[in-house]
Scaffold this active site. Structure first.
Site, PDB file in Angstrom:
ATOM      1  N   ASP A  67      22.323  19.126 -30.277  1.00  0.00           N
ATOM      2  CA  ASP A  67      22.788  20.057 -31.289  1.00  0.00           C
ATOM      3  C   ASP A  67      24.230  20.430 -30.964  1.00  0.00           C
ATOM      4  O   ASP A  67      24.704  20.195 -29.850  1.00  0.00           O
ATOM      5  CB  ASP A  67      21.881  21.293 -31.279  1.00  0.00           C
ATOM      6  CG  ASP A  67      22.128  22.188 -32.493  1.00  0.00           C
ATOM      7  OD1 ASP A  67      22.722  21.713 -33.473  1.00  0.00           O
ATOM      8  OD2 ASP A  67      21.735  23.365 -32.447  1.00  0.00           O
ATOM      9  N   ASP A  97       5.575  -0.783   7.266  1.00  0.00           N
ATOM     10  CA  ASP A  97       5.328   0.364   6.387  1.00  0.00           C
ATOM     11  C   ASP A  97       6.039   1.614   6.887  1.00  0.00           C
ATOM     12  O   ASP A  97       6.612   2.387   6.105  1.00  0.00           O
ATOM     13  CB  ASP A  97       3.824   0.645   6.273  1.00  0.00           C
ATOM     14  CG  ASP A  97       3.125  -0.348   5.361  1.00  0.00           C
ATOM     15  OD1 ASP A  97       3.825  -1.056   4.613  1.00  0.00           O
ATOM     16  OD2 ASP A  97       1.885  -0.409   5.405  1.00  0.00           O
ATOM     17  N   ASN A 149       2.378  -5.287   9.747  1.00  0.00           N
ATOM     18  CA  ASN A 149       2.426  -4.615   8.444  1.00  0.00           C
ATOM     19  C   ASN A 149       2.540  -3.105   8.602  1.00  0.00           C
ATOM     20  O   ASN A 149       3.275  -2.428   7.865  1.00  0.00           O
ATOM     21  CB  ASN A 149       1.169  -4.969   7.650  1.00  0.00           C
ATOM     22  CG  ASN A 149       1.289  -4.600   6.193  1.00  0.00           C
ATOM     23  OD1 ASN A 149       2.252  -4.983   5.537  1.00  0.00           O
ATOM     24  ND2 ASN A 149       0.326  -3.849   5.673  1.00  0.00           N
ATOM     25  N   ASP A 176      14.333  22.303 -33.641  1.00  0.00           N
ATOM     26  CA  ASP A 176      14.492  21.191 -32.705  1.00  0.00           C
ATOM     27  C   ASP A 176      13.164  20.704 -32.129  1.00  0.00           C
ATOM     28  O   ASP A 176      13.118  19.649 -31.492  1.00  0.00           O
ATOM     29  CB  ASP A 176      15.410  21.611 -31.545  1.00  0.00           C
ATOM     30  CG  ASP A 176      16.825  21.902 -32.005  1.00  0.00           C
ATOM     31  OD1 ASP A 176      17.300  21.187 -32.906  1.00  0.00           O
ATOM     32  OD2 ASP A 176      17.447  22.837 -31.483  1.00  0.00           O
ATOM     33  N   GLU A 222       0.801  -1.226   0.000  1.00  0.00           N
ATOM     34  CA  GLU A 222       0.000   0.000   0.000  1.00  0.00           C
ATOM     35  C   GLU A 222       0.834   1.276   0.000  1.00  0.00           C
ATOM     36  O   GLU A 222       0.330   2.347  -0.311  1.00  0.00           O
ATOM     37  CB  GLU A 222      -0.952   0.011   1.211  1.00  0.00           C
ATOM     38  CG  GLU A 222      -0.277   0.033   2.563  1.00  0.00           C
ATOM     39  CD  GLU A 222       0.123  -1.356   3.030  1.00  0.00           C
ATOM     40  OE1 GLU A 222       0.810  -1.459   4.051  1.00  0.00           O
ATOM     41  OE2 GLU A 222      -0.239  -2.335   2.359  1.00  0.00           O
ATOM     42  N   ASP A 258      17.519  23.891 -28.665  1.00  0.00           N
ATOM     43  CA  ASP A 258      16.962  25.175 -28.233  1.00  0.00           C
ATOM     44  C   ASP A 258      16.401  25.995 -29.382  1.00  0.00           C
ATOM     45  O   ASP A 258      15.991  27.132 -29.194  1.00  0.00           O
ATOM     46  CB  ASP A 258      18.022  25.998 -27.495  1.00  0.00           C
ATOM     47  CG  ASP A 258      19.256  26.268 -28.362  1.00  0.00           C
ATOM     48  OD1 ASP A 258      19.289  25.798 -29.523  1.00  0.00           O
ATOM     49  OD2 ASP A 258      20.188  26.939 -27.884  1.00  0.00           O
ATOM     50  N   ASN A 302       6.086 -14.458   2.729  1.00  0.00           N
ATOM     51  CA  ASN A 302       5.024 -14.590   3.725  1.00  0.00           C
ATOM     52  C   ASN A 302       3.889 -15.498   3.241  1.00  0.00           C
ATOM     53  O   ASN A 302       3.216 -16.155   4.043  1.00  0.00           O
ATOM     54  CB  ASN A 302       4.462 -13.214   4.090  1.00  0.00           C
ATOM     55  CG  ASN A 302       5.423 -12.433   4.967  1.00  0.00           C
ATOM     56  OD1 ASN A 302       6.321 -13.007   5.584  1.00  0.00           O
ATOM     57  ND2 ASN A 302       5.245 -11.123   5.010  1.00  0.00           N
TER      58      ASN A 302
END
Length: 873
Positions: A349, A716, A712, A623, A307, A619, A687
């Site tokens: 370039d 986390d 859990n 381009d 999650e 630029d 698990n």
């Protein structure tokens, strides 16, 4: 592609956009300039500033839908509708309906933790991006109260007079009132790549589509060449582009990274969909308590859900964007960061990247190669009087400011007309009239193009016919200058008597010219260019040069910066190639010269077809197509509007050294996201085996639902510090792309190791501590062992090296994992122990636990080392 085949506006969209607004545009286009200005309440000197401010309040800012920021409510909704968040919320609701208040509380704490952290970081990154975007805002040249001023595009209002020149984006829907050889690119609206010429005169016959009106220019198009003055008709959502925005602005195509994250998310959901029913049935059938089995299965589903993934991704991307900004790299789109790290070819370039971008006029020579003041004077008049985009060569000539007074360029020479530069002719001409009424056309441009137009040549003060043998020597002179690193421009002229009426000149007048001489410019290589090429090569990023310049000067500059010219392709050769042939050729080619914009785009797509992730840095006007096509479009703050709009990333320094820092940051961001995925998925995969096995042979639940959820939640919390971690230097030396297959292999090999030690813990708790008769003790022991091994594995998986010895986690990550493990060890003797179903563990358990942790770390490190040798880093 013909307009009718354009992929952007659908038929309903076109119909909607060409309804009331389209009819209004058709009617307006037929008005004379005087009637048009009168209708809009404007005048030849433009609006007064107070008048413009009043209109801005009435019409609103000149912005279309794509530029509007999401509201806080919509941003929160987008975070909540993530599949993982919805799954977790559904599990929380089921727990509530079954009366498990403790499980409900823990689940929704996890939901709130993930959503709030992601929401906060995303909002923070959005605000930071807005501040950075203000540094690169696009502007338009507007006539206000008779003065030309630069105004942000969003400040334009109907009735404003704007000046358009090569390189500009058309800032609104406008009608041309003065024009000189104006050509627009309308590909964003029509899908047609060929430029369209615009005039002051309205269409002679009936026109159904407003885009075909010759005197209207639309927001979303760009100026290829020429100049014009135009009056603003519509702004913002009332523009033709704005009216179609909801239809033609499809969501940006998902990157390989986005697709990979989605694939991983749904892979985990499929695992859950298979394992949770299995756990439910095994426990229900073996223990005959279906409610307890259901609650345990729900807790297992929560435990298997990664999650925190949305939050980890967002925090990493936002931190990466902020870190890049400190390194003078602005990220316009967060998801571009991963592509920056994955980039394995940088197409750039030449001017301003490999070179200083500071052109100096070194020589002005006659056709024999001798210094000539007349060549300098004619070159100055050409650059001074043309109204197109002043390029670096023009600026270098105009740096000779003493010539303005010496020649009296304003007083003695009146500009009659000009023929603007375009990328096909590669030249521009101006026509000036001197005090005697003599008209002189002065043409300046690429050597080959100009020489081909000359039938005569001026040698000293004599004009003679061009002879083939002498012409060859002049071309050789230009080639020798090019080979020395000079950029050479040819200069020619033609004199014509003045006319009583205002004459109009066109491309056909660029004929029968007299060659005067050459202007030689030098753009020296940057001091840092050679080092930058070496550093990028060390990071696994090849550098390819894509330029419109000729191959001689390009090869010279490449040699100066240590970029070997392994193979060179010219635009003419590319033109003759099929897409398949070009895809085969681009890999071994390092320099591409004499290119037009479409060639650059084809090269980018050819690299993509061969599996590369190309970035493009440019630029200029030419381009923009390549910037849009590249996986990473990179522009600079000083770029023309259309280049900045087409790019994903903007550099505040036009230097390759800055790119190196951006590449490293992109790889760090990607590395930390993959760390979490490997950790979470390996842990969850292991698990699964532990839970299924324990459920099958134990006469009681191996862990209570509230204990699974607490485990859990704590895990986390330990993961939230991953974005602060560094990645190994050697890992960051190669481009990193999303590879779901490799991640799955890693999970399959590393995940089951945790199950081995879980089963060792089961044996320990059952045989040594008589867990058969003390279920609470069994659960407490497994809870502590599971939490400690999960937090320990963070340090093993986060690096390809030996943890703690060769590579150490960041302090926040190390502290968070240590605190979480310590907290988990404290819970069995805490005031919360009874609520959570824990009991104190015997002292001998902790000794066994130390052995298990050491064995787990050693075995995981060994398998990881074998995996890296077998499948690579």
């Amino acid at each position: 592609m013909a307009p009718s085949e354009a992929p952007s506006p659908s038929q309903p969209a076109a119909a909607a956009a060409s309804g009331r607004e389209g009819a209004d545009l058709l009617a307006t286009s037929k008005l004379s300039v005087e009637a048009l200005l009168s209708k809009l309440g404007s005048r030849a000197t433009g609006l007064e500033p107070p008048e413009a401010a009043t209109r801005l309040k009435a019409s609103g800012p000149n912005e279309i839908a794509k530029e509007r920021r999401r509201s806080l409510l919509m941003r929160l909704f987008d975070n909540i509708k993530n599949p993982l968040v919805l799954l977790l919320s559904a599990l929380g609701l089921l727990s509530f309906l079954t009366g498990d208040a403790r499980a409900t509380a823990v689940i929704f704490v996890m939901v709130v933790l993930g959503v709030v952290l992601r929401f906060y970081q995303e909002l923070r990154a959005d605000h930071a991006a807005a501040k950075l975007q203000a540094m690169v805002s696009n502007t338009a040249t507007v006539l206000r109260a008779g003065r030309e001023v630069e105004e942000p595009l969003r400040m334009l209002v109907p009735g404003d007079l704007v000046r358009l020149a090569a390189g500009d984006m058309v800032p609104a829907d406008v009608q041309v009132i003065e024009v000189k050889d104006l050509f627009l690119n309308q590909v964003a609206l029509t899908g047609e790549a060929l430029p369209v010429e615009k005039h002051v005169e309205s269409a002679a016959g009936a026109v159904e589509n407003p885009l075909d009106l010759p005197n209207l220019c639309f927001f979303g198009s760009s100026v290829e060449s020429g100049a014009a003055t135009a009056v603003v008709l519509h702004t913002g959502a009332r523009t033709y582009f704005g009216a179609m925005a909801s239809h033609i602005l499809a969501p940006r195509q998902a990157t390989s990274f986005d697709l990979g994250i989605n694939r991983f998310t749904w892979l985990m959901i499929r695992f859950i969909a298979v394992m949770v029913p299995a756990v439910f049935l095994i426990n229900g059938l073996s223990k005959h308590n279906w409610l307890e089995a259901f609650l345990f299965a729900m807790a297992v589903a929560v435990g298997m859900t990664p999650e925190m993934l949305p939050m980890i991704v967002t925090v990493n991307l936002s931190k990466g964007a902020l870190a890049m900004s400190r390194k003078k790299v602005i990220v316009k789109r967060l998801n571009a960061i991963q592509n920056f790290g994955a980039m394995d070819v940088l197409c750039t370039d030449k001017t301003g990247t490999l070179t200083q971008g500071r052109i100096v006029l070194e020589k002005h020579l006659d056709v024999n190669g001798d210094p000539s003041e007349k060549v300098l004077h004619f070159g100055y008049l050409n650059s001074f009087h043309h109204t197109g985009l002043k390029n670096l060569l023009d600026k270098a000539i105009l740096d000779h400011q003493e010539l303005k007074d010496h020649l009296q360029a304003d007083e003695r020479y009146r500009k009659i007309d000009e023929i603007p530069f375009d990328f096909i002719r590669r030249r521009l001409s101006v026509v000036v009239e001197d005090e005697t009424g003599l008209n002189t056309l002065i043409c300046k441009g690429a050597v080959e193009e100009v020489l081909d137009l000359c039938t005569r040549v001026q040698v000293k003060d004599e004009v003679i016919e061009v002879l083939p043998e002498h012409d060859a020597k002049r071309r050789q002179l230009a080639d020798e200058l090019n080979a020395q690193g000079f950029r050479v421009v040819a200069l020619a002229y033609k004199q014509m008597p003045g006319a009583s009426d205002a004459p109009v000149y066109s491309i056909k007048d660029e004929s029968d010219l007299i060659l005067l001489g050459f202007l030689a410019f030098l753009d020296p290589p940057k001091d840092s260019a050679g080092e930058a090429v070496v550093r990028l090569r060390g990071l696994g990023v090849g550098v390819k040069v894509l330029t419109g310049d000729n191959e001689i000067i390009t090869s010279y500059i490449c040699g100066k910066v240590g970029l070997p010219v392994e193979k060179l392709l010219l635009g003419s050769q590319i033109e003759a190639m099929t897409e398949v042939e070009l895809a085969e050729a681009v890999g071994g080619t390092s320099v591409f010269a004499r290119l037009v914009p479409t060639h650059k785009e084809r090269i980018i797509r050819a690299l993509q077809a061969k599996g590369h992730v190309p970035g493009f840095m440019g630029d200029g006007i030419n381009d923009a197509p390549a910037l849009k096509a590249a996986d990473v479009g990179i522009s600079v703050d000083s770029a023309v509007d259309i280049a900045k709009e087409s790019s994903d990333i903007i550099l505040l320094e036009n230097s390759l050294l800055v790119l190196e820092q951006g590449v490293l940051e992109g790889r760090r961001v990607f590395g930390n996201i993959v760390k979490y995925i490997k950790m979470a998925a390996s842990s969850n995969f292991g698990n699964m085996f532990s839970v299924v096995g324990a459920s099958a042979f134990l006469p009681f639940l191996p862990m209570l639902p509230i204990q699974v959820l607490t485990n859990n939640l704590l895990y986390d919390v330990s993961q939230t510090a991953i974005p602060t971690d560094a990645v190994d230097e050697d890992w960051a030396t190669q481009p990193r792309q999303w590879d779901i297959g490799r991640i799955l292999r890693f999970i399959l090999f590393i995940g089951p190791i945790s199950s081995l030690f879980d089963y060792a813990t089961f044996f320990l708790m059952l045989r040594v501590f008589d867990g058969w008769h003390h279920p609470a003790l069994f659960r407490t022991g497994w809870f502590v062992e599971s939490l400690c091994t999960q937090t320990l594995i963070i340090h093993v998986i986060r690096t390809n090296k030996i943890p703690f010895l060769q590579s150490r986690a960041s302090w926040p990550l190390a502290i968070s994992s240590l605190v979480v493990a310590a907290f988990g060890a404290w819970l069995p003797i805490s005031p919360l122990a009874g609520t959570l179903g824990f009991v104190p563990l015997p002292a001998l358990f902790w000794l066994y636990l130390m052995g298990l942790l050491v064995g787990y770390a050693v075995l995981t490190q060994g398998v990881k080392a074998w995996f890296l040798r077998r499948y690579g880093a």
